[in-house]
Design a protein around this motif. Structure first.
Motif, short mmCIF file in Angstrom:
data_model
loop_
_atom_site.label_atom_id
_atom_site.label_comp_id
_atom_site.label_asym_id
_atom_site.label_seq_id
_atom_site.Cartn_x
_atom_site.Cartn_y
_atom_site.Cartn_z
N GLU A 21 0.81 -1.21 0.00
CA GLU A 21 0.00 0.00 0.00
C GLU A 21 0.84 1.27 0.00
OE1 GLU A 21 -0.36 -2.53 1.94
OE2 GLU A 21 -2.26 -3.42 1.27
N THR A 75 -3.80 -5.98 -5.24
CA THR A 75 -4.10 -4.57 -4.97
C THR A 75 -3.75 -3.71 -6.18
OG1 THR A 75 -1.90 -4.18 -4.04
CG2 THR A 75 -3.61 -4.94 -2.53
N GLU A 77 -2.65 -0.71 -5.95
CA GLU A 77 -1.41 0.00 -5.64
C GLU A 77 -0.19 -0.76 -6.14
OE1 GLU A 77 -4.47 1.21 -2.62
OE2 GLU A 77 -3.71 -0.68 -3.43
#
Length: 632
Positions: A21, A75, A77
């Motif tokens: 993240e 994800t 990200e």
């Protein structure tokens, strides 16, 4: 190389240990570090003989493995960071990284089909375009990576911006898609390098471009329309072998025909005095349709563009087509093409023959058209003529010295428009650019009559560069008439803020930087390429005064290097060299012009030879031995 290895090790450490993240926050610094390691990443394995080469190979393998894993991360990200770093890695590593980029290509292609954010997909399109672009110089990599992957890339990018019905070969453009510009740029960059791969998709791409170019409402930004025009022209490269030149010629002629068709409706408010040199155009009705209805063309034009309605839409269509014609003349082609110079000049003659009249009685108006529409047309004529002048400028730059046979025609058309519409800043800027291109190519061959015809343009150019002068008479009359002025009609804001009146008197060209730039670029070219003996002394004095007041270095050099020739019965010529030296005293060019350091000229036998001290001593010794006995 040691510091590069440390940087590479640091990149791997941060990619491995930081939470996914938080990777987007450090993606820029990681990409910069990979760029600095370009020498290490691009070194061939056969040349790695140092002790640290094994560790280097381990770190590179670790980096590639981590990026491949991030491309498939859960994800967004992680995927976004991987896209950014993959692009930086292949650019820094060149062939060494490109030859193993097939897993990267597969990962980036999968992102285009996922529900990722817009920024991730845009970066994926840019990264894939960059990979395909870099592999072009390596035929082996093109065969192994680009050729198998490019068709899927074209299909995926087209799906991002359009929808294809299963029963139709064409596509419908998605409204307000954020991927339009980046996809068009990608196709425009790759289509000339891989025309055979794009050939099955030409009809689909053509239908999308028709919707963009043919739009009569400002629904697409200007950069999108420009890249769509470039891609529209580049489609001729996908034609079968040895037919690309003919395809380009047909598309160019269809564009000219489409401009004439649009002009038939836009110019219907007046009776044109133009007669085409083309027999086919002569047979056409210039202003077809029912005059009682609103202006428009419901039919599809020769380029396949949809219909339009209203004068504003017609003018927009006309300007877009003229800009596309300029792009036809300026875009490089894959094969030799024949430029239809006669058809282009015939078109520009028609458009420039219709100018804004100085008096309403000088217009041959169409009695079936209302006065409102005619005045609306006159308000839009400067915009049309500015685009037409751009076509002529591009034609001059493309033909170069080959424009000499038609230079007189282009000059006459330019003077027509300038005399009638020099009140328009847009027209003045386009005329300055056109005259600059024309003089740079054919200025030395201009006659005295041609140079004299440019006097009005040059004087207006000087006025556009100079700040406005205060009208002393108007100021004095204002002061004398204060007692006679109605107190209720006085604007009190001028007393509270006197700068308001001064602000209204500022030069209009200062708010239009394109005009100032075009005017400042014209004067050096005029002084450098026009025969100086044909420029009248008053006009030359006005040009020199403008140059001095604006402190234009390039124009000052042109004036100093091209002085007025000496003429019998006229006083000594005046040079502006003192003003040049005062304004740019610290420049080396000015120093070399004023005080040139030329080498000392010697005998021809000793040029390029140097006498050393030892040679001088050896020459002195025999002389001393011969003189010694005489002294004894």
């Amino acid at each position: 190389m040691a510091h590069m290895l440390m940087s590479l090790r640091a990149v791997n450490h941060r990619l491995t240990n930081l939470p996914v993240e938080k990777l987007p926050q450090v993606a820029a610094s990681l990409a910069a570090s990979l760029t600095e390691c370009g020498e290490l990443l691009s070194a061939p394995q056969s040349q790695r003989t140092n002790k640290g080469d094994s560790e280097t190979a381990v770190q590179i393998h670790k980096l590639v493995t981590r990026l491949t894993s991030l491309l498939q991360d859960r994800t967004c990200e992680g995927r976004w960071t991987a896209v950014v770093l993959v692009k930086a890695l292949v650019e820094a590593g060149q062939w060494e990284m490109l030859r193993g980029s097939e897993p990267f290509v597969r990962g980036l292609m999968s992102i285009l089909n996922k529900s990722d954010p817009v920024t991730t997909k845009v970066m994926a399109v840019i990264a894939l375009t960059r990979i395909f672009h870099l592999t072009y110089q390596y035929p082996t990599l093109v065969r192994e990576i680009t050729t198998p992957s490019l068709p899927g890339f074209i299909t995926s990018t087209l799906n991002l911006i359009s929808v294809k019905p299963s029963s139709e070969p064409t596509r419908r453009l998605k409204p307000h898609t954020p991927f339009l510009e980046v996809v068009l740029h990608a196709h425009a960059e790759l289509i000339a390098r891989h025309p055979t791969i794009f050939r099955p998709f030409t009809s689909q791409i053509h239908s999308i471009l028709q919707a963009i170019v043919g739009s009569t409402s400002p629904s697409f930004p200007q950069p999108v329309v420009e890249v769509a025009e470039q891609l529209f022209i580049a489609l001729h490269t996908c034609a079968p072998k040895n037919t690309g030149g003919e395809e380009w010629k047909n598309a160019c002629r269809m564009t000219i025909t489409s401009i004439h068709t649009t002009s038939n409706h836009v110019l219907r408010a007046i009776v044109e005095q133009w007669e085409s040199v083309d027999p086919e155009l002569r047979q056409q009705v210039l202003h077809p349709g029912d005059y009682a209805r609103e202006m428009g063309n419901a039919e599809v034009d020769p380029l396949g563009l949809c219909g339009w309605q209203g004068l504003d839409s017609g003018v927009r269509r006309l300007v877009i087509l003229l800009r596309m014609l300029s792009a036809f003349l300026s875009t490089a082609t894959a094969s030799t093409v024949a430029i239809p110079v006669g058809s282009i000049l015939d078109l520009t003659t028609r458009l420039m023959s219709v100018t804004v009249p100085s008096d309403a009685s000088n217009v041959q108006a169409n009695p079936q058209i209302s006065r409102t529409e005619r005045e609306h047309l006159f308000a839009e004529l400067p915009r049309i003529h500015s685009a037409t002048a751009k076509v002529l400028q591009t034609l001059v730059n493309t033909l170069g010295t080959g424009v000499v046979p038609v230079a007189q025609t282009i000059l006459e058309q330019t003077l027509w428009v300038f005399r009638a519409e020099k009140f328009s800043r847009e027209v003045r800027a386009s005329v300055y650019d056109l005259i600059q291109a024309l003089v740079a190519h054919v200025g030395q061959s201009m006659t005295k009559k041609n140079v004299s015809s440019l006097a009005d343009i040059l004087r207006t150019c000087c006025l556009d560069l100079l700040p406005p002068e205060r009208d002393a008479k108007e100021a004095s009359s204002d002061s004398k008439g204060k007692s006679k002025t109605n107190p209720g009609a006085v604007n009190a804001d001028f007393f509270l803020n006197p700068n308001l009146k001064q602000g209204r008197q500022t030069n209009t060209s200062s708010n239009f930087p394109i005009l100032t730039e075009a005017a400042s670029d014209l004067l050096p070219v005029v002084l450098s390429y026009l025969p100086t003996e044909f420029i009248s002394p008053p006009l030359r004095a006005e040009i020199d005064s403008t140059i001095i007041m604006t402190s234009d270095k390039k124009a000052m050099f042109a004036s100093v290097l091209n002085p007025l020739p000496a003429v019998k019965g006229r006083g000594a010529n005046v040079s502006i060299m003192p003003f040049l030296a005062r304004s740019y005293a610290s420049d080396l060019e000015v120093e070399g012009l004023i005080r040139p350091r030329m080498p000392v000229l010697t005998n021809a036998n000793s040029i390029g030879q140097y006498n050393t001290l030892e040679d001088d001593e050896e020459e002195d010794e025999p002389m001393s031995t011969t003189l010694r006995p005489m002294l004894l």
